[in-house]
Design a protein around this motif. Structure first.
Motif: not given
Length: 227
Positions: A156-161
């Motif tokens: 949730i902190f960096y991957k594909y919204i």
């Protein structure tokens, strides 16, 4: 209506259990670790939601069918991978990530709607923030716990919204529930969230990041000294 809700709840439970079990296999955990990660991924978001809403004991403890479904799904994943590897089949990193993306996206949409629906009918439906928050927490909570357990930066902190897709589905679900389209409020946001995740993965849609940063130990010491 209840059958439709139960159906998508089970779909989300199985999908998240599969994704959790796959992460366990990827991280080379034993059978217990694979099953534990599958169960945590499938039930973690709902437990967090119920704690926020004051539902005690949480639904997963009152209705063990969800835990048992997650357990059986995790066992099936373990058996599948063990059999395929025994037969000499090699899974590439691309295969793994593709399967994980599908399972995560299905679970995300299903559980986001489950969170919105639970808050919407448990409390005054005018508490729109509570509904949206519970939708997102239910959608991403299990995956967040899974990634923390295996010492990985949560998706949730960096991957594909990832979380943004959940929020989009939560808003859509809340609006449809609010205007009385209860059945549409269940399956339309699930499909929309899944499609958004697929498009984000295909076209590499991401939120802005600060990427030009030297995180070497020497630079970090200087940074802290300057602060």
């Amino acid at each position: 209506m209840e059958r439709l809700t139960m159906f998508f709840d089970m779909i989300g439970t199985i999908a998240f259990a599969i994704s959790g079990a796959m992460v366990g296999i990827r991280k080379r955990t034993d059978l217990f670790g694979v099953c534990a990660l599958g169960i945590v991924t499938a039930t973690g978001g709902g437990v967090i939601r119920d704690m926020i809403l004051g539902i005690n004991p949480p639904t997963s403890f009152k209705e063990p069918i969800y835990v048992m479904s997650a357990f059986v799904s995790s066992l099936a994943v373990f058996a599948f991978f063990a059999l395929k590897l025994h037969q000499g089949h090699q899974f590439t990193r691309r295969d793994y990530r593709k399967m994980l993306l599908y399972m995560d996206s299905i679970g995300l949409g299903s559980f986001t709607v489950a969170g919105v629906r639970t808050a919407f009918f448990a409390f005054d439906h005018h508490y729109w923030f509570t509904c949206l928050f519970c939708g997102v927490v239910t959608g991403v909570g299990g995956g967040l716990l899974r990634d923390i357990f295996v010492d990985t930066l949560p998706d949730i902190f960096y991957k594909y919204i990832y979380a943004v897709a959940s929020l989009f589905g939560a808003i859509l679900s809340y609006l449809l529930f609010f205007y009385g389209f209860d059945k549409l409020a269940i399956w339309v946001p699930i499909v929309a969230t899944f499609v958004l995740r697929m498009l984000a993965s295909k076209y590499k849609w991401e939120l802005p990041k600060v990427t030009d940063f030297d995180d070497s130990s020497e630079s970090e010491v200087v940074f802290h000294q300057n602060v």
